[in-house]
Design an enzyme around this catalytic site. Structure first.
Site, short mmCIF file in Angstrom:
data_model
loop_
_atom_site.label_atom_id
_atom_site.label_comp_id
_atom_site.label_asym_id
_atom_site.label_seq_id
_atom_site.Cartn_x
_atom_site.Cartn_y
_atom_site.Cartn_z
N GLY A 162 -4.40 0.18 17.94
CA GLY A 162 -3.40 -0.20 16.94
C GLY A 162 -2.93 1.02 16.18
N ALA A 163 -1.67 0.96 15.73
CA ALA A 163 -1.08 2.15 15.09
C ALA A 163 -0.37 1.79 13.78
CB ALA A 163 -0.10 2.82 16.05
N GLY A 164 -0.96 0.83 13.02
CA GLY A 164 -0.39 0.47 11.72
C GLY A 164 -1.09 1.20 10.59
N GLY A 165 -1.01 0.61 9.39
CA GLY A 165 -1.56 1.26 8.20
C GLY A 165 -3.08 1.40 8.26
N ALA A 166 -3.77 0.37 8.74
CA ALA A 166 -5.24 0.43 8.80
C ALA A 166 -5.67 1.53 9.77
CB ALA A 166 -5.79 -0.91 9.25
N LYS A 226 0.80 -1.23 0.00
CA LYS A 226 0.00 0.00 0.00
C LYS A 226 0.83 1.28 0.00
CE LYS A 226 -4.09 -1.92 2.21
NZ LYS A 226 -5.06 -1.80 3.30
N GLU A 242 -5.61 13.39 -3.23
CA GLU A 242 -5.19 14.11 -2.03
C GLU A 242 -5.36 13.28 -0.75
OE1 GLU A 242 -3.45 16.87 -1.58
OE2 GLU A 242 -3.31 16.78 -3.77
N ARG A 283 -0.08 -0.93 21.74
CA ARG A 283 0.82 -1.71 22.58
C ARG A 283 2.16 -1.00 22.76
NH1 ARG A 283 2.21 -7.46 20.10
NH2 ARG A 283 2.97 -6.08 18.48
P1 ATR Z 1 -1.89 -2.87 9.62
O1 ATR Z 1 -0.78 -2.19 8.89
O2 ATR Z 1 -2.70 -3.81 8.79
O3 ATR Z 1 -2.75 -1.92 10.37
P2 ATR Z 1 0.11 -3.82 11.53
O4 ATR Z 1 0.89 -2.59 11.27
O5 ATR Z 1 0.78 -5.12 11.30
O6 ATR Z 1 -1.24 -3.88 10.69
O7 ATR Z 1 -0.41 -3.82 13.04
C1 ATR Z 1 -1.32 -2.87 13.55
C2 ATR Z 1 -1.12 -2.66 15.03
O8 ATR Z 1 -1.50 -3.83 15.74
C3 ATR Z 1 0.29 -2.33 15.42
O9 ATR Z 1 0.31 -1.02 15.93
C4 ATR Z 1 0.63 -3.35 16.51
O10 ATR Z 1 1.18 -2.79 17.70
P3 ATR Z 1 2.73 -2.43 17.88
O11 ATR Z 1 2.86 -1.01 17.38
O12 ATR Z 1 2.96 -2.57 19.32
O13 ATR Z 1 3.49 -3.41 17.03
C5 ATR Z 1 -0.70 -3.91 16.89
N1 ATR Z 1 -0.61 -5.31 17.31
C6 ATR Z 1 -0.27 -6.37 16.56
N2 ATR Z 1 -0.36 -7.50 17.28
C7 ATR Z 1 -0.74 -7.14 18.52
C8 ATR Z 1 -1.02 -7.87 19.73
N3 ATR Z 1 -0.91 -9.19 19.79
N4 ATR Z 1 -1.40 -7.17 20.81
C9 ATR Z 1 -1.52 -5.84 20.76
N5 ATR Z 1 -1.28 -5.08 19.67
C10 ATR Z 1 -0.89 -5.74 18.56
#
Ligand code: ATR
Length: 277
Positions: free
Chosen positions: A128-132, A69, A81, A152
């Site tokens: 959670g703090a990833g791409g989604a 992505k 944008e 986390r």
């Molecule tokens: P995506 O990009 O699809 O959103 P990701 O980046 O793999 O997915 O994960 C999203 C979030 O899930 C991450 O912020 C991750 O937390 P960390 O920043 O601590 O890595 C969180 N995450 C993944 N597995 C987890 C778990 N077992 N318990 C708590 N948080 C978790």
């Protein structure tokens, strides 16, 4: 099903990509409207070459998922944008050989929530703090929600909260101190797992909607707890379908048959079609 010399081809690109329901969803929609279009799934190892293939073979467009992505952006001719602000593209449209990137992840999430409530001013916890998470935070801010972020890993969560100007709530166990009205979990987990949950939603009495964006046929433990607690549970299937509507309408120029698409995904998952390699 008709496939001939005029069939318009679309695809989903990801790696791995053999468990995706995206082709099933779109092909059901194409069939319902009698469109001469097909959706395939590919697993390119090189996303730049895949973009050239779209141009060379004149595909209508593709949806893009993990791990491409962000990486796909540099191969596009134009990025809208919103996708620029989110920093990720999940839809690429081929217009006369020029590739334009969009992000519809936020649309699916926001619309799935808006089927149940309006979002303006609502206290919403994103986990959670990833791409989604980035895409969903963008969408919730666009709707003027009061967004709190929990993650986390503190440093990653704080950085993301700062970038989008939202409140950093803390680690997942701290959510109970904030009583959010809505919780949206972006934390990946095994979709067969019904026994673990990233947080105890029972702790949040005020919470009336819980969305877990993992695409699975049944409720995750977190959603089972939410329902027991009297909250509405929204699964990742609804988000997937509503973001798919954006892609379907962009590619086909027709109104998407939403419930046909939803049933197709749900049936495929229930029958276990996509849980086999
Ligand atoms: P995506 O990009 O699809 O959103 P990701 O980046 O793999 O997915 O994960 C999203 C979030 O899930 C991450 O912020 C991750 O937390 P960390 O920043 O601590 O890595 C969180 N995450 C993944 N597995 C987890 C778990 N077992 N318990 C708590 N948080 C978790």
């Amino acid at each position: 099903m008709k496939i001939d010399a005029n069939t318009k081809l679309c695809a989903t690109l990801a790696y791995p990509n053999r468990k995706t329901t995206v082709p099933i969803m779109h092909n059901a929609g194409f069939d319902a409207l009698g469109l001469n279009m097909r959706y395939m799934a590919f697993e390119p190892k090189n996303i730049g070459q895949a973009m050239n293939a779209i141009r060379a073979l004149n595909l209508v467009g593709v949806s893009v998922s993990k791990p491409y992505k962000e990486k796909v952006i540099k191969y596009l001719d134009e990025v809208d944008e919103t996708a620029k602000e989110i920093g990720a593209v999940n839809v690429v449209h081929n217009v006369d050989g020029k590739l334009k990137g969009y992000n519809s992840d936020w649309i699916g999430a926001v619309e799935a929530l808006e089927e149940h409530t309006q979002l303006k001013g609502k206290k919403i916890a994103v986990l959670g703090a990833g791409g989604a998470s980035r895409a969903i935070i963008y969408g919730l801010k666009k709707r003027n929600a009061n967004v709190l972020l929990f993650n986390r890993t503190e440093a990653k969560g704080k950085d993301l909260a700062k970038e989008f100007g939202i409140t950093w709530g803390g680690t997942l166990d701290q959510i109970k101190d904030f009583s959010p009205e809505i919780i949206v979990s972006t934390i990946p987990h095994d979709r067969e797992d019904t026994s673990s949950s990233p947080i105890s939603v029972k702790a949040s009495k005020n919470t009336h909607i819980v969305m877990d964006i993992v695409v699975r046929k049944d409720n995750s433990k977190m959603l089972i707890d939410a329902v027991e607690n009297g909250a509405v549970a929204i699964t990742g299937v609804r988000m997937l379908v509503l973001q798919g509507v954006f892609t379907f309408e962009l590619f086909s120029k027709q109104k998407a048959p939403v419930e046909v698409m939803h049933s197709a995904v749900f049936d495929a998952m229930t029958k276990g079609v996509i849980s086999k390699e």
